[in-house]
Design an enzyme around this catalytic site. Structure first.
Site, PDB file in Angstrom:
ATOM      1  CB  CYS A  43      -0.924  -0.025   1.216  1.00  0.00           C
ATOM      2  SG  CYS A  43      -1.885   1.468   1.394  1.00  0.00           S
ATOM      3  CB  CYS A  48      -3.354   2.654  -1.411  1.00  0.00           C
ATOM      4  SG  CYS A  48      -3.419   0.997  -0.751  1.00  0.00           S
ATOM      5  CE  LYS A  51      -4.959   3.863  -6.142  1.00  0.00           C
ATOM      6  NZ  LYS A  51      -5.551   2.551  -6.121  1.00  0.00           N
ATOM      7  CE1 TYR A 177      -7.007  -1.409  -6.667  1.00  0.00           C
ATOM      8  CE2 TYR A 177      -7.751  -3.676  -6.771  1.00  0.00           C
ATOM      9  CZ  TYR A 177      -6.952  -2.716  -6.208  1.00  0.00           C
ATOM     10  OH  TYR A 177      -6.089  -3.042  -5.193  1.00  0.00           O
ATOM     11  CD  GLU A 181      -7.033   2.262  -8.969  1.00  0.00           C
ATOM     12  OE1 GLU A 181      -7.911   2.468  -8.120  1.00  0.00           O
ATOM     13  OE2 GLU A 181      -5.950   1.705  -8.685  1.00  0.00           O
ATOM     14  CG  HIS A 435     -28.858  22.949  -3.824  1.00  0.00           C
ATOM     15  ND1 HIS A 435     -28.975  22.074  -4.888  1.00  0.00           N
ATOM     16  CD2 HIS A 435     -29.052  24.200  -4.308  1.00  0.00           C
ATOM     17  CE1 HIS A 435     -29.249  22.778  -5.974  1.00  0.00           C
ATOM     18  NE2 HIS A 435     -29.296  24.066  -5.658  1.00  0.00           N
ATOM     19  CD  GLU A 440     -28.480  18.864  -4.436  1.00  0.00           C
ATOM     20  OE1 GLU A 440     -29.438  19.220  -3.719  1.00  0.00           O
ATOM     21  OE2 GLU A 440     -27.849  19.653  -5.158  1.00  0.00           O
TER      22      GLU A 440
HETATM   23  C1  LIG Z   1      -1.177  -0.850  -7.592  1.00  0.00           C
HETATM   24  C2  LIG Z   1      -2.011  -1.146  -6.370  1.00  0.00           C
HETATM   25  C3  LIG Z   1      -2.939  -0.236  -5.941  1.00  0.00           C
HETATM   26  C4  LIG Z   1      -3.706  -0.492  -4.817  1.00  0.00           C
HETATM   27  N1  LIG Z   1      -4.614   0.435  -4.429  1.00  0.00           N
HETATM   28  C5  LIG Z   1      -5.369   0.223  -3.332  1.00  0.00           C
HETATM   29  C6  LIG Z   1      -6.286   1.195  -2.885  1.00  0.00           C
HETATM   30  O1  LIG Z   1      -6.451   2.251  -3.513  1.00  0.00           O
HETATM   31  N2  LIG Z   1      -6.984   0.946  -1.768  1.00  0.00           N
HETATM   32  C7  LIG Z   1      -6.831  -0.210  -1.046  1.00  0.00           C
HETATM   33  O2  LIG Z   1      -7.489  -0.376  -0.023  1.00  0.00           O
HETATM   34  N3  LIG Z   1      -5.977  -1.167  -1.458  1.00  0.00           N
HETATM   35  C8  LIG Z   1      -5.231  -0.970  -2.578  1.00  0.00           C
HETATM   36  N4  LIG Z   1      -4.323  -1.924  -2.963  1.00  0.00           N
HETATM   37  C9  LIG Z   1      -4.257  -3.189  -2.225  1.00  0.00           C
HETATM   38  C10 LIG Z   1      -3.418  -3.044  -0.942  1.00  0.00           C
HETATM   39  O3  LIG Z   1      -2.154  -2.535  -1.275  1.00  0.00           O
HETATM   40  C11 LIG Z   1      -3.288  -4.397  -0.246  1.00  0.00           C
HETATM   41  O4  LIG Z   1      -4.568  -4.923  -0.026  1.00  0.00           O
HETATM   42  C12 LIG Z   1      -2.573  -4.280   1.097  1.00  0.00           C
HETATM   43  O5  LIG Z   1      -1.297  -3.718   0.933  1.00  0.00           O
HETATM   44  C13 LIG Z   1      -2.468  -5.654   1.745  1.00  0.00           C
HETATM   45  O6  LIG Z   1      -1.746  -5.561   2.928  1.00  0.00           O
HETATM   46  P1  LIG Z   1      -0.984  -6.841   3.480  1.00  0.00           P
HETATM   47  O7  LIG Z   1      -0.477  -6.477   4.830  1.00  0.00           O
HETATM   48  O8  LIG Z   1      -1.795  -8.047   3.340  1.00  0.00           O
HETATM   49  O9  LIG Z   1       0.257  -7.078   2.484  1.00  0.00           O
HETATM   50  P2  LIG Z   1       1.333  -6.096   1.896  1.00  0.00           P
HETATM   51  O10 LIG Z   1       1.015  -4.678   2.102  1.00  0.00           O
HETATM   52  O11 LIG Z   1       1.589  -6.566   0.512  1.00  0.00           O
HETATM   53  O12 LIG Z   1       2.615  -6.382   2.789  1.00  0.00           O
HETATM   54  C14 LIG Z   1       3.276  -7.619   2.769  1.00  0.00           C
HETATM   55  C15 LIG Z   1       4.734  -7.384   3.146  1.00  0.00           C
HETATM   56  O13 LIG Z   1       5.350  -8.626   3.434  1.00  0.00           O
HETATM   57  C16 LIG Z   1       6.689  -8.585   2.980  1.00  0.00           C
HETATM   58  N5  LIG Z   1       7.137  -9.971   2.836  1.00  0.00           N
HETATM   59  C17 LIG Z   1       6.655 -10.909   1.977  1.00  0.00           C
HETATM   60  N6  LIG Z   1       7.264 -12.084   2.200  1.00  0.00           N
HETATM   61  C18 LIG Z   1       8.134 -11.883   3.213  1.00  0.00           C
HETATM   62  C19 LIG Z   1       9.055 -12.734   3.908  1.00  0.00           C
HETATM   63  N7  LIG Z   1       9.165 -14.032   3.619  1.00  0.00           N
HETATM   64  N8  LIG Z   1       9.810 -12.194   4.894  1.00  0.00           N
HETATM   65  C20 LIG Z   1       9.713 -10.862   5.200  1.00  0.00           C
HETATM   66  N9  LIG Z   1       8.865 -10.038   4.590  1.00  0.00           N
HETATM   67  C21 LIG Z   1       8.076 -10.538   3.620  1.00  0.00           C
HETATM   68  C22 LIG Z   1       6.596  -7.807   1.680  1.00  0.00           C
HETATM   69  O14 LIG Z   1       7.837  -7.250   1.310  1.00  0.00           O
HETATM   70  C23 LIG Z   1       5.537  -6.751   2.026  1.00  0.00           C
HETATM   71  O15 LIG Z   1       6.134  -5.564   2.488  1.00  0.00           O
HETATM   72  C24 LIG Z   1      -3.524  -1.696  -4.091  1.00  0.00           C
HETATM   73  C25 LIG Z   1      -2.579  -2.635  -4.511  1.00  0.00           C
HETATM   74  C26 LIG Z   1      -1.834  -2.368  -5.637  1.00  0.00           C
HETATM   75  C27 LIG Z   1      -0.807  -3.379  -6.091  1.00  0.00           C
END
Ligand SMILES: Cc1cc2nc3c(=O)[nH]c(=O)nc-3n(C[C@H](O)[C@H](O)[C@H](O)COP(=O)(O)OP(=O)(O)OC[C@H]3O[C@@H](n4cnc5c(N)ncnc54)[C@H](O)[C@@H]3O)c2cc1C
Length: 458
Positions: A43, A48, A51, A177, A181, A435, A440
């Site tokens: 994110c 997010c 973006k 999406y 975007e 308004h 609205e």
């Molecule tokens: C282009 C794009 C736009 C988006 N826009 C939106 C939006 O507008 N609104 C919204 O709500 N959501 C949006 N999302 C989705 C949102 O980013 C994800 O839903 C959210 O980040 C999920 O969080 P998470 O904690 O599950 O995983 P992540 O945020 O992906 O975090 C996982 C982390 O784990 C780390 N990791 C992975 N494996 C290991 C390992 N073995 N050891 C150590 N670290 C590790 C990774 O490096 C990463 O930093 C978007 C996603 C993308 C790709």
């Protein structure tokens, strides 16, 4: 009794992992968090936040065009992509620091390395084995690219945020999406954009009117939308890239961006060895409390492939900490989650699409309006806003609210509270509007569409 280095070891420092780690530590747990790439996860770094910054930047071209109708003369315009990316990178670096501080202040030990499971209580990280009573997997997801010849010449959203220059001709592949975007972003910056999707219409699962309206509005802006087509291969030439399409056409572009879905990051984590069950898509199977098939191993966020959005990952992380470290069993609530697509124009939605509501309730009333926003009376732009309410006929409850148009995300966030509270159409009717606003219209739509009108729209 076994002794552990930590009460909780969190793998992944994204939206879900950070919230869970911080709150668990605040509740008194000894917590370590391993992050292999960037604090804040997808994110903050490649999702997010960057973006939305790019979306803001892309809107300026339309603002400059619209200004003339309001009496403004705008001087010479020039857009510099490297400046935007540098400013974006500086803001992201600041946010990385904020995340680090939040974790450190809560007493979480941050380990900047990849972590993998050795067994249900052991994690291998930074050349050592750490023992933890519980383990939380929050490793998120990763973009998928189809296996086609020349796929190495294409990029994904990950790289799009760091391009050295703005490409003149862009092909975006995908109907989700993220694809929509980036089509708006590159178009707004001045690139020529074609979006290709293998199905008959993009944004599968969204309300039909929303999907059709967005397609119409994007086409009005000269974003080329091509459905029922895929890229079969990519060749690099001296002039750029040539994509061969499944229709036997050849498309010359400077950039191909695949936004063709994301897979849960579970590969090579040692999950199978530890006995953690995965589903067919490779996502960790969890119960309503985010517990995996192994009693002391939990998972939150995109790696569980429930609703892949940041606020959902955060809510799941929070519910985990409440349940496990605050003696307050909490199930994350996945009902009525609003979402937006920051396309151009923007769209947002909460609750059921008309199609899903019909399947769920049979009889529904649909209220729909489409209008040219007041601003465009002077700007001269032909863009229209579409709003729609879906009402379950028997109880009169509003079960879906949808909008395509400026401010959609901000407006639908407010309506999401009303829907969560079980608002009926009567509640909407007795609410006074502000308004003059677009919003609205949501409280002034009085006549449901008749059956012939609905069929005509299909
Ligand atoms: C282009 C794009 C736009 C988006 N826009 C939106 C939006 O507008 N609104 C919204 O709500 N959501 C949006 N999302 C989705 C949102 O980013 C994800 O839903 C959210 O980040 C999920 O969080 P998470 O904690 O599950 O995983 P992540 O945020 O992906 O975090 C996982 C982390 O784990 C780390 N990791 C992975 N494996 C290991 C390992 N073995 N050891 C150590 N670290 C590790 C990774 O490096 C990463 O930093 C978007 C996603 C993308 C790709």
């Amino acid at each position: 009794m076994a002794t552990y280095d930590y009460d909780l070891f969190v793998i992944g420092g994204g939206s879900g992992g950070v919230r869970a780690a911080r709150l668990s530590a605040c509740y008194g747990a000894r917590v370590a968090l391993a992050e292999e790439r960037y604090l804040g996860g997808t994110c903050v770094n490649v999702g997010c936040i960057p973006k939305k910054l790019l979306v803001y930047a892309s809107h300026y071209s339309a603002h400059f065009e619209d200004a003339a109708g309001f009496g403004w003369t705008v001087g010479e315009r020039h857009f510099d992509w490297p400046t935007l990316i540098a400013h974006k990178n500086a803001e992201i670096a600041r946010l990385n620091g904020v995340y680090r501080k939040l974790l450190e202040e809560a007493g979480v030990e941050i380990i900047s390395a990849r972590a993998i499971l050795r067994d249900a209580h052991s994690v291998e990280v930074a050349g050592r084995t750490a023992k933890a009573e519980r383990i939380l997997i929050a490793t998120g997801g990763w973009p998928m690219v189809p296996e086609i010849p020349g796929k190495e010449h294409a990029i994904t959203s990950n790289e799009a945020f760091f391009l050295p220059r703005l490409p003149a001709r862009v092909a975006i592949v995908g109907g989700g999406y993220i694809a929509c975007e980036f089509a708006g972003i590159f178009h707004g910056m001045g690139s020529r954009v074609v979006q290709l999707y293998r199905g008959p219409l993009f944004l599968r699962g969204f309300d039909g009117d929303v999907r059709k309206t967005l397609a119409e509005e994007m086409r009005k802006k000269a974003i080329e939308l091509r459905f029922n087509v895929e890229i079969a291969g990519i060749e690099k030439t001296r002039a750029g890239l040539v994509a061969s399409l499944t229709t036997d056409e050849r498309l010359e572009v400077d950039l191909v961006l695949f936004a063709t879905g994301r897979a849960p990051s579970t590969r090579g984590l040692g999950l199978e060895g530890a006995g953690v069950a995965l589903n067919a898509k490779g996502a960790i199977v969890v119960d309503a409390y985010s517990r995996s098939s192994v009693e002391n191993i939990y998972a939150v966020g995109d790696v569980t492939d429930r609703i892949n959005l940041t606020p959902v990952a955060i809510a799941e992380g929070q519910a985990f900490a409440e349940t496990v470290y605050n003696d307050n069993p909490t199930k994350p609530d996945h009902a009525g989650v609003p979402s937006a697509v920051f396309s151009d124009p923007e769209l947002a939605t909460v609750g059921l699409s008309e199609e899903a509501a019909r399947r769920a309730f049979g009889a529904v009333d649909v209220y729909r309006t489409s209008f040219r926003p007041l601003k465009h009376a002077l700007s001269g732009r032909s863009e229209r806003t579409m709003m729609k309410l879906v009402v379950e006929r028997a109880g009169g409850k509003v079960v879906g609210a949808h909008m395509v148009g400026e401010g959609a995300a901000e407006i639908i966030q407010g309506l999401a509270v009303a829907l969560k509270a079980g608002a009926t159409k009567r509640d909407f009717d007795r609410t006074i509007g502000i308004h003059p606003t677009a919003a609205e219209e949501f409280v002034t739509m009085r006549t449901p569409l008749s059956e012939p009108e609905k069929q005509a729209a299909e």
